[in-house]
Design an enzyme around this catalytic site. Structure first.
Site, PDB file in Angstrom:
ATOM      1  N   ARG A  60       0.808  -1.191   0.000  1.00 48.58           N
ATOM      2  CA  ARG A  60       0.000   0.000   0.000  1.00 48.58           C
ATOM      3  C   ARG A  60       0.856   1.262   0.000  1.00 48.58           C
ATOM      4  NH1 ARG A  60      -3.503  -1.928   5.071  1.00 48.58           N
ATOM      5  NH2 ARG A  60      -2.369  -3.884   4.869  1.00 48.58           N
ATOM      6  N   GLU A 116       7.483   1.997  -6.476  1.00 48.25           N
ATOM      7  CA  GLU A 116       7.691   1.441  -5.132  1.00 48.25           C
ATOM      8  C   GLU A 116       7.920   2.588  -4.146  1.00 48.25           C
ATOM      9  OE1 GLU A 116       7.270  -0.528  -2.906  1.00 48.25           O
ATOM     10  OE2 GLU A 116       8.822  -2.058  -2.694  1.00 48.25           O
ATOM     11  N   ASP A 117       7.556   2.368  -2.907  1.00 50.43           N
ATOM     12  CA  ASP A 117       7.787   3.421  -1.907  1.00 50.43           C
ATOM     13  C   ASP A 117       9.258   3.436  -1.464  1.00 50.43           C
ATOM     14  OD1 ASP A 117       7.520   0.996  -0.573  1.00 50.43           O
ATOM     15  OD2 ASP A 117       6.164   1.724   0.974  1.00 50.43           O
ATOM     16  N   ASP A 120      14.557  -1.435   0.269  1.00 48.94           N
ATOM     17  CA  ASP A 120      15.282  -1.663   1.526  1.00 48.94           C
ATOM     18  C   ASP A 120      16.232  -2.851   1.300  1.00 48.94           C
ATOM     19  OD1 ASP A 120      15.533  -1.173   4.428  1.00 48.94           O
ATOM     20  OD2 ASP A 120      14.466  -3.043   4.683  1.00 48.94           O
TER      21      ASP A 120
END
Ligand code: IMP
Ligand code: MG
Length: 194
Positions: A60, A116-117, A120
């Site tokens: 989300r 994509e946020d 990582d």
């Protein structure tokens, strides 16, 4: 930071979000907006002349970023979403990527931009890219708002990155901590106070 991760791994669900914390601003709403404008210029020159660009948001965390991107892009776009999970509600990647919700539309022969946020460990983006590549898009590019290069475990890099950040747990602008703080208009880092 090490201490925080251990807590995230050991305590699941609601308990975790009950640990008191404050959020320190890291990237202002203004800086994000300026960067989105720049990124869209680059995306536009890459995809100039496309008959249709399918912008795929990874749910989300990318929902705010994708909303700003598509409104800034002067291209014929369609929007679709994919939900992959690697974090659950914790602060530590599970390293196992599952597709929880697939795209509604086909992407074969189409121009695709994956949004994509944060990148990582890299597991999520690299998994999603190989999945979408296997469907034969004409062109597949990726963009991430944030990148934490020092955390990388899988070699992957988005074609465009908004900001490289240090190894901090961040929230805001769509990004959550245990589902909270997605509605902050800026990016902040979580600092535990207790
Ligand atoms: P990766 O598979 O380890 O690269 O993880 C990527 C996903 O983990 C991102 O899409 C985020 O949903 C989540 N994530 C990574 N870092 C953070 C963070 O600092 N805050 C909130 N979510 C994060
Ligand atoms: Mg995510």
């Amino acid at each position: 930071m090490t201490e925080i991760r251990n807590v995230g791994e050991k305590i699941k669900g609601d308990l975790m979000s009950e640990r008191p914390y404050v959020i320190d601003e890291m990237i202002s709403a203004k800086a994000i907006a300026a960067r989105v404008e720049e990124l869209c210029k680059n995306i536009q020159s890459e995809f100039v002349g496309t008959d249709k660009l399918i912008v795929v948001g990874l749910l989300r965390g990318s929902f705010v970023f994708i909303a700003d991107l598509v409104r800034e892009l002067d291209l014929p776009v369609e929007v679709d979403f994919l939900e992959a999970s690697s974090y659950g509600d914790g602060m530590e990647s599970s390293r196992e990527v599952r597709i929880l919700k697939d795209l509604r539309g086909a992407i074969e022969g189409r121009d695709v931009l994956v949004v994509e946020d944060i990148v990582d460990t890299g597991y999520t983006l690299s998994h999603v890219i190989s999945l979408l590549k296997s469907r034969g898009p004409a062109r597949l590019m990726s963009i991430a708002l944030l990148d934490k290069p020092s955390r990388r475990e899988v070699e992957v890099k988005a074609d465009w990155t908004g900001f490289e950040i240090p190894d901090e747990f961040v929230v805001g602008y769509g990004i959550d901590y245990a589902q909270r703080n997605r509605n902050l208009d800026h990016i902040g880092k979580v600092r535990f106070t207790g």
